[in-house]
Design an enzyme around this catalytic site. Structure first.
Site, PDB file in Angstrom:
ATOM      1  N   ARG A 227     -51.356 -99.205 -63.802  1.00  0.00           N
ATOM      2  CA  ARG A 227     -51.879-100.561 -63.713  1.00  0.00           C
ATOM      3  C   ARG A 227     -53.392-100.512 -63.861  1.00  0.00           C
ATOM      4  O   ARG A 227     -54.059 -99.597 -63.362  1.00  0.00           O
ATOM      5  CB  ARG A 227     -51.476-101.215 -62.380  1.00  0.00           C
ATOM      6  CG  ARG A 227     -49.994-101.654 -62.363  1.00  0.00           C
ATOM      7  CD  ARG A 227     -49.778-102.780 -63.357  1.00  0.00           C
ATOM      8  NE  ARG A 227     -48.405-103.239 -63.456  1.00  0.00           N
ATOM      9  CZ  ARG A 227     -47.558-102.858 -64.404  1.00  0.00           C
ATOM     10  NH1 ARG A 227     -47.929-101.980 -65.308  1.00  0.00           N
ATOM     11  NH2 ARG A 227     -46.335-103.347 -64.454  1.00  0.00           N
ATOM     12  N   HIS A 275     -51.781-101.674 -74.189  1.00  0.00           N
ATOM     13  CA  HIS A 275     -50.590-101.772 -73.339  1.00  0.00           C
ATOM     14  C   HIS A 275     -49.306-101.602 -74.163  1.00  0.00           C
ATOM     15  O   HIS A 275     -48.400-102.448 -74.140  1.00  0.00           O
ATOM     16  CB  HIS A 275     -50.560-103.105 -72.592  1.00  0.00           C
ATOM     17  CG  HIS A 275     -49.821-103.024 -71.293  1.00  0.00           C
ATOM     18  ND1 HIS A 275     -50.161-103.758 -70.187  1.00  0.00           N
ATOM     19  CD2 HIS A 275     -48.739-102.290 -70.921  1.00  0.00           C
ATOM     20  CE1 HIS A 275     -49.323-103.497 -69.194  1.00  0.00           C
ATOM     21  NE2 HIS A 275     -48.441-102.607 -69.628  1.00  0.00           N
TER      22      HIS A 275
END
Length: 311
Positions: A227, A275
């Site tokens: 994250r 991502h």
């Protein structure tokens, strides 16, 4: 009972494609998208990537939020999500494999000096440089859950020395496993590459602050596919300027998409990917269909999350 698919993303698998797959897995199920929502009061299960601010108010009879992935911080941390609403996540094989491959690819990129050789080619220069010997290389994996354990095993199979770190004790064949906050600096000081695949919890937000970054081996590489908020990005830039770590590879950032004026884009010791490390869901949507049936029948859910722990 109806299931609403609303990923909120335009650059990934479409809501309609997910709904069609789930319809094939659960014939007769009432599966809707924002375009076919109908009465919001019919929705008892919501499948999302990131929960939107208006979902709790918009869906008054919601019972379950199903994350189409692993990290659930935007769901369990939603300020308006009533406490009775349950949360489940996915533990699919395909993205775990993809994330492990992403770590391996960028570690090998450094080990084999690929950037150096590409630059040499652009200048038509023949400059041999010895690659780093894999058995002499120590790789740390932070987070030894489903994805982290898969990453550690892949790296060990290639021949790296692998160390793992987690909040609670773990055991993986061929991997030196440490646990607890006091053990983290000891691991970081030994590792040539550090792979972060931790969830976002109150204990991990900002884990890589100036002090933690300073504990890393000089010249080492930090790779993050967990994250974005694991890393204090201002502290990272300062640490990179001092060479500890020597390079960072980030598939996640604190703000996504990363703003064009963010200094990370232009820092010479940073590599950004948007991502994409765990792109494919594979057969994981079968677990979503199964949780639809289990919610309706009252059976225990697959991969239900503790809202208190955040995973």
């Amino acid at each position: 009972m109806a299931l609403l698919i609303e990923t909120g993303l335009s650059d990934w698998i479409g809501d309609e494609e997910i709904a069609a797959t789930l319809q094939a897995l659960a014939p007769g199920a009432d599966i809707r998208t924002p375009e076919t929502l109908g009465d919001p009061g019919d929705i008892t299960m919501l499948a999302v990537v990131n929960m939107q601010s208006n979902h709790p108010a918009k869906l008054p009879n919601l019972k379950l939020v199903q994350k189409l992935g692993a990290g659930v911080e935007t769901i369990v941390g939603h300020p308006d999500l009533p406490p009775h609403i349950r949360v489940a996540r996915l533990k699919p094989d395909a993205p775990a494999q993809g994330i492990a491959e992403w770590f391996l690819a960028y570690i090998l990129r450094a080990q084999r000096h690929m950037v150096f050789h590409e630059a040499s080619q652009s200048r038509a220069e023949w400059l041999p440089r010895a690659p780093v010997f894999t058995p002499d290389t120590v790789v740390g994996v932070l987070g030894l859950g489903h994805i982290g354990a898969r990453t550690a095993r892949m790296l060990r199979a290639v021949g790296f020395q692998v160390m793992g770190w987690s909040r609670s004790p773990k055991s993986i064949d061929g991997v030196t496993c440490l646990h607890g906050q006091d053990a983290l600096p000891r691991l970081l000081g030994q590792c040539d590459h550090v792979c972060a695949i931790l969830p976002s919890t109150p204990q991990t937000v900002g884990l890589f602050d100036a002090q933690t970054l300073a504990a890393m081996k000089p010249g080492s590489q930090l790779l993050n596919a967990g994250r974005g908020n694991l890393i204090d990005e201002a502290a990272l830039i300062a640490a990179l300027d001092n060479g500890s770590p020597g390079h960072a590879v980030l598939d996640v950032t604190s703000q996504e998409p990363l703003p064009k004026d963010n200094h990370l884009w232009r820092h010479p010791a940073v590599t950004i990917t948007p991502h994409v490390s765990g792109w494919y869901l594979g057969d994981a949507l079968s677990d979503v269909a199964e949780n639809y049936h289990r919610l309706r029948s009252g059976d225990p859910l697959l991969h239900e999350v503790s809202r208190d722990l955040g995973y």
